[in-house]
Design an enzyme around this catalytic site. Structure first.
Site, mmCIF file in Angstrom:
data_model
loop_
_atom_site.group_PDB
_atom_site.id
_atom_site.type_symbol
_atom_site.label_atom_id
_atom_site.label_comp_id
_atom_site.label_asym_id
_atom_site.label_seq_id
_atom_site.Cartn_x
_atom_site.Cartn_y
_atom_site.Cartn_z
ATOM 1 N N ASP A 322 -124.087 33.000 82.940
ATOM 2 C CA ASP A 322 -124.179 31.912 83.906
ATOM 3 C C ASP A 322 -125.656 31.583 84.157
ATOM 4 O O ASP A 322 -126.315 32.317 84.872
ATOM 5 C CB ASP A 322 -123.449 32.258 85.211
ATOM 6 C CG ASP A 322 -123.730 33.676 85.714
ATOM 7 O OD1 ASP A 322 -124.138 34.561 84.927
ATOM 8 O OD2 ASP A 322 -123.510 33.906 86.915
ATOM 9 N N GLU A 506 -135.207 41.731 84.332
ATOM 10 C CA GLU A 506 -133.829 41.367 83.992
ATOM 11 C C GLU A 506 -133.700 40.727 82.619
ATOM 12 O O GLU A 506 -132.745 40.970 81.890
ATOM 13 C CB GLU A 506 -133.315 40.404 85.066
ATOM 14 C CG GLU A 506 -131.908 39.904 84.857
ATOM 15 C CD GLU A 506 -131.550 38.793 85.815
ATOM 16 O OE1 GLU A 506 -130.349 38.539 85.987
ATOM 17 O OE2 GLU A 506 -132.471 38.157 86.385
#
Length: 559
Positions: A322, A506
């Site tokens: 996403d 991340e």
């Protein structure tokens, strides 16, 4: 007939879900404790269901930069009391709302970096640094505060880091790879127990351990986690968790037995020829609690019917990607998202793996009927993947837009999932490796797609989980040189950012070999799956830890 194309018998019942929850009685402390064995858990209500117009007012006013902040707030009184106060006081300005929230909720402070030099000894080699990060990322939530959105868990677990303060589903498999290399098998076992607990309580593993994630899951990696318990004999581990594996499979296949072709129900799609494949979905069609303002604004700009847009956004969140051009009709417009119209190659490969895992567990337990059933299911899925998700002309696996009857045309790293789950032939693996090495391999590792859209699951970003999918899949398919090239470039890229900042983040920019960008929130550091995959790759290729620059990495075959 729904907007996704084809009949969808779940449309009415699933859209009613949040309103049914809104009419349900408020539950007290029973929601804050782990249910006893055998007890059925009542799904707790999400913050937007509990706090209704107060939730809408706070998120609309944007008094928190991150919509997730209020979704994670802990109320200091039962919701009905806070709502009465809100309706009596009617705070109308952002400042008044901020003061009201401060009086009635405990708000978590901004996520601080997990790995600043002040908490980790300077100069540690990256593997040792990762080993020291695990305690900082470990949490324990046997009980949670009343009316909090947090879901309790019976055992300790590792969170990703940054704004992600809870246990996440697919992240955790990649985190576990590193935990095992760090000698933390205790945490691997504990987290698998936590996930089994979630399946036993809710019938599936939610996206994350928050009430607002219960409408969806994430890519089904539970069987891969279980296999880590006994790598030399995974069938023995599958037997131990066979009830949970079967129950998770039933969640993904709900409605398949009565679904006629062509049609769709929740996560299953029956194609015109009768083939059955799966898609991502969410049982709720309202704005996400954790991204409420962003979703409402997107719906306003899009001109689309909001419920379907919200469903497609949520389905993309179930995918873990996403967001990405994989799900967009127009790669440059998030408003064109149509996740529920797409049969993804990663999901269907993982479900093939789950079918194979259940088959192996049934064989080991002596249940011949079950073994035969799941052997048939796996064979049928493999044939359907070859028919619909293999692009013979391009030599890649790709997603399939089932409502149009043709591939989406987006090349992504998901093409490697059939290799990861050992369902590609030798010729298919060779052709995929050629395309990946030519079009997706970059300076800092494996790219996600070729398209630069501003979405975080597109170029120029690379992600730790996709590096491991590629490396294991390619190694197992006889494409070891390309696997080594990807692993080396990734390790060097991660090490370069670590050397500059003392942190692991991340996502990474694999073109310029720095931290990644794009998405709904700032770059997060911590970071569970980066730690896990990097630790695993450094154990698999120990010499790569001493390589300083990408030009010293091994070249893929033919380069």
């Amino acid at each position: 007939m729904n907007q996704s194309g084809g009949s969808d018998s779940n449309q009415t019942s699933s859209r009613a879900l949040p309103r049914r929850l809104a009419r349900a009685p408020v539950l007290l402390l029973c929601l804050c404790l782990i249910p006893v064995a055998g007890a059925a858990a009542t799904a707790p209500r999400s913050p937007q269901d509990l706090f209704q117009d107060l939730f809408t007012a706070v998120q609309t006013a944007g008094i928190f930069t991150d919509s997730k902040t209020f979704a994670d707030a802990v109320p200091r009184a039962p919701p009905q009391i806070i709502l009465r106060r809100f309706h009596a006081q009617r705070p109308r300005t952002p400042q008044a709302l901020r003061q009201f929230v401060a009086r009635n909720f405990d708000i978590a402070g901004p996520a601080s970096p997990v790995s600043p030099e002040r908490t980790v000894a300077a100069g540690l080699p990256i593997a040792a640094h990762i080993d020291q990060l695990w305690p900082q990322l470990t949490r324990d939530s046997v009980t949670v505060p009343p009316f909090s959105s947090a879901l309790p868990l019976p055992r300790p677990y590792v969170v990703p880091g940054g704004r992600f303060r809870e246990l996440y589903y697919w992240d955790s498999y990649f985190t576990m790879l590193g935990l095992a290399q760090s000698g933390r098998e205790d945490l691997v076992q504990a987290m698998i127990g936590d996930f089994a607990s979630l399946i036993d309580r809710y019938g599936h593993i939610p996206n994350g351990t928050r009430s607002y994630y219960l409408g969806r899951s994430q890519p089904p990696f539970f069987f891969e986690m279980v296999a880590l318990l006994q790598p030399a004999d995974p069938a023995a581990a599958f037997v131990r968790y066979l009830p949970e594996l079967k129950r998770e499979y039933a969640f993904w296949m709900a409605g398949a037995a009565v679904l006629r072709a062509p049609g769709a129900h929740r996560r299953v799609v029956r194609l015109p020829g009768g083939a059955l494949l799966n898609r991502y979905w969410d049982d709720v069609d309202e704005p996400r609690d954790e991204s409420w303002r962003e979703d409402v604004e997107l719906a306003r700009r899009s001109g689309r019917e909001p419920a379907q847009l919200y469903r497609d956004i949520r389905a993309a969140a179930e995918s873990g990607w996403d967001f990405s051009s994989r799900w967009l009709r127009d790669p440059q417009s998030l408003s064109s998202i149509e996740t529920t119209r797409i049969l993804p190659v990663d999901l269907n490969s993982l479900l093939y793996g789950l079918e194979q895992a259940i088959h192996a567990g049934c064989v080991r337990s002596g249940d011949r009927s079950c073994a035969a059933d799941f052997a048939r299911r796996a064979t049928a899925r493999r044939q359907s993947i070859d028919r619909y998700l293999w692009d013979e002309a391009r030599g890649v696996y790709t997603d399939y837009r089932w409502t149009d009857g043709r591939p989406t045309g987006v090349l992504s790293a998901a093409t490697l999932y059939p290799l990861f789950e050992s369902l590609a032939s030798a010729e298919q693996s060779l052709r995929v490796a050629h395309v990946v090495g030519t079009l997706l391999l970059d300076q800092g590792g494996l790219g996600t797609t070729q398209l630069m859209t501003g979405q975080q699951w597109d170029a120029p970003n690379g992600w730790a989980p996709l590096q491991w999918i590629a490396v294991r899949g390619l190694r197992g398919s006889g494409e070891a040189p390309l696997a080594a090239a990807i692993a080396c470039r990734w390790v060097v890229s991660v090490a370069a950012v670590y050397a500059r900042s003392g942190r692991l983040v991340e996502k990474y920019n694999v073109v310029s070999t720095g931290g990644g960008n794009g998405g709904e929130y700032p770059l997060q550091d911590g970071f569970g799956w980066t730690n896990g995959v990097t630790r695993q790759l450094m154990a698999l290729y120990p010499t790569f830890a001493s390589i300083a620059t990408v030009d010293q990495c091994p070249a893929p075959a033919g380069k």
